[in-house]
Design a protein around this motif. Structure first.
Motif, PDB file in Angstrom:
ATOM      1  N   ASP A 158      22.582  35.543  41.615  1.00  0.00           N
ATOM      2  CA  ASP A 158      22.400  34.215  41.308  1.00  0.00           C
ATOM      3  C   ASP A 158      23.357  33.332  40.982  1.00  0.00           C
ATOM      4  N   LYS A 159      24.605  33.618  40.507  1.00  0.00           N
ATOM      5  CA  LYS A 159      25.701  32.816  40.713  1.00  0.00           C
ATOM      6  C   LYS A 159      26.901  33.077  41.509  1.00  0.00           C
ATOM      7  N   LEU A 160      26.830  34.053  42.130  1.00  0.00           N
ATOM      8  CA  LEU A 160      28.026  34.498  42.879  1.00  0.00           C
ATOM      9  C   LEU A 160      27.506  34.966  44.397  1.00  0.00           C
ATOM     10  N   MET A 161      28.411  34.605  45.443  1.00  0.00           N
ATOM     11  CA  MET A 161      27.857  35.247  46.816  1.00  0.00           C
ATOM     12  C   MET A 161      28.876  36.484  46.745  1.00  0.00           C
ATOM     13  N   VAL A 162      27.817  37.719  47.007  1.00  0.00           N
ATOM     14  CA  VAL A 162      28.606  38.887  46.990  1.00  0.00           C
ATOM     15  C   VAL A 162      28.457  39.416  48.320  1.00  0.00           C
ATOM     16  N   ILE A 163      29.719  39.876  49.050  1.00  0.00           N
ATOM     17  CA  ILE A 163      29.504  40.441  50.251  1.00  0.00           C
ATOM     18  C   ILE A 163      30.525  41.583  50.265  1.00  0.00           C
ATOM     19  N   ASP A 164      30.306  42.626  51.263  1.00  0.00           N
ATOM     20  CA  ASP A 164      31.078  43.945  51.362  1.00  0.00           C
ATOM     21  C   ASP A 164      32.564  43.508  51.645  1.00  0.00           C
ATOM     22  N   CYS A 165      33.554  44.220  51.300  1.00  0.00           N
ATOM     23  CA  CYS A 165      34.887  43.996  51.513  1.00  0.00           C
ATOM     24  C   CYS A 165      35.131  44.305  52.998  1.00  0.00           C
ATOM     25  N   PRO A 166      35.709  43.418  53.823  1.00  0.00           N
ATOM     26  CA  PRO A 166      35.505  43.589  55.420  1.00  0.00           C
ATOM     27  C   PRO A 166      36.600  44.808  55.872  1.00  0.00           C
ATOM     28  N   PHE A 167      37.604  45.020  55.143  1.00  0.00           N
ATOM     29  CA  PHE A 167      38.455  46.227  55.316  1.00  0.00           C
ATOM     30  C   PHE A 167      38.679  47.322  54.216  1.00  0.00           C
ATOM     31  N   PRO A 168      38.936  48.339  54.612  1.00  0.00           N
ATOM     32  CA  PRO A 168      38.877  49.523  53.888  1.00  0.00           C
ATOM     33  C   PRO A 168      40.214  49.380  52.476  1.00  0.00           C
ATOM     34  N   VAL A 169      39.846  49.530  51.483  1.00  0.00           N
ATOM     35  CA  VAL A 169      40.753  49.538  50.198  1.00  0.00           C
ATOM     36  C   VAL A 169      40.938  51.045  49.559  1.00  0.00           C
ATOM     37  N   GLU A 170      41.842  51.452  49.327  1.00  0.00           N
ATOM     38  CA  GLU A 170      42.102  52.703  48.670  1.00  0.00           C
ATOM     39  C   GLU A 170      41.466  52.470  47.291  1.00  0.00           C
ATOM     40  N   GLY A 171      41.172  53.547  46.426  1.00  0.00           N
ATOM     41  CA  GLY A 171      40.497  53.394  45.074  1.00  0.00           C
ATOM     42  C   GLY A 171      41.902  53.030  44.245  1.00  0.00           C
ATOM     43  N   PHE A 172      41.578  53.068  42.966  1.00  0.00           N
ATOM     44  CA  PHE A 172      42.868  52.927  41.966  1.00  0.00           C
ATOM     45  C   PHE A 172      42.384  53.713  40.870  1.00  0.00           C
ATOM     46  N   ALA A 173      43.407  54.018  40.195  1.00  0.00           N
ATOM     47  CA  ALA A 173      43.489  54.964  38.868  1.00  0.00           C
ATOM     48  C   ALA A 173      43.236  54.282  37.688  1.00  0.00           C
ATOM     49  N   VAL A 174      42.239  54.674  36.830  1.00  0.00           N
ATOM     50  CA  VAL A 174      41.879  54.071  35.591  1.00  0.00           C
ATOM     51  C   VAL A 174      42.148  54.685  34.397  1.00  0.00           C
ATOM     52  N   GLY A 175      42.758  54.210  33.618  1.00  0.00           N
ATOM     53  CA  GLY A 175      43.438  55.057  32.420  1.00  0.00           C
ATOM     54  C   GLY A 175      42.758  54.703  30.805  1.00  0.00           C
ATOM     55  N   MET A 176      43.230  55.586  29.845  1.00  0.00           N
ATOM     56  CA  MET A 176      42.939  54.918  28.528  1.00  0.00           C
ATOM     57  C   MET A 176      44.184  54.883  27.936  1.00  0.00           C
ATOM     58  N   VAL A 177      44.379  53.954  27.049  1.00  0.00           N
ATOM     59  CA  VAL A 177      45.581  53.912  26.253  1.00  0.00           C
ATOM     60  C   VAL A 177      45.213  53.547  24.649  1.00  0.00           C
ATOM     61  N   TRP A 178      45.946  53.881  23.694  1.00  0.00           N
ATOM     62  CA  TRP A 178      45.532  53.809  22.414  1.00  0.00           C
ATOM     63  C   TRP A 178      46.767  53.760  21.584  1.00  0.00           C
ATOM     64  N   HIS A 179      46.554  52.986  20.488  1.00  0.00           N
ATOM     65  CA  HIS A 179      47.857  53.316  19.478  1.00  0.00           C
ATOM     66  C   HIS A 179      48.109  54.484  18.971  1.00  0.00           C
ATOM     67  N   GLU A 180      49.209  54.902  18.858  1.00  0.00           N
ATOM     68  CA  GLU A 180      49.785  55.988  18.393  1.00  0.00           C
ATOM     69  C   GLU A 180      49.113  56.531  16.926  1.00  0.00           C
ATOM     70  N   ARG A 181      48.769  55.552  16.238  1.00  0.00           N
ATOM     71  CA  ARG A 181      48.307  55.674  14.779  1.00  0.00           C
ATOM     72  C   ARG A 181      46.781  56.136  15.004  1.00  0.00           C
TER      73      ARG A 181
END
Length: 94
Positions: free
Chosen positions: A50-73
């Protein structure tokens, strides 16, 4: 260089990034009030047609890593440890 930059370079193009966000979560709202274009995971914008025009990416893109971080305490905190383990378990099943 990001996977998007690499994919564009392979096609002989480059992007002109004018804004960087700390999280994908902010991007749909920013784009909906601007003339910007963004490449984000589809699940993030599926319900925003309703707010955005959403289309498929016209070229292949590799995935990416997702990580978690937290304070050592917080490393040994029982609740923090539980939620980290739950996230890892959940992602192992997707």
């Amino acid at each position: 260089m990001t996977p998007v930059d690499s994919a564009l370079a392979d096609l002989g193009h480059r992007r002109n990034a004018v804004l960087s966000a700390a999280s994908f979560l902010f991007v749909p709202e920013i784009v909906s009030y601007s003339d910007f274009v963004a490449l984000v995971p589809e699940r993030l914008v599926r319900d925003r047609a309703d707010k955005l025009m959403v289309i498929d990416c016209p070229f292949p893109v590799e995935g990416f890593a997702v990580g978690m971080v937290w304070h050592e305490r917080c490393h040994g905190h029982g609740g923090q440890r539980w939620i980290r383990e739950a996230i890892v378990s959940l992602m192992a099943h997707t």
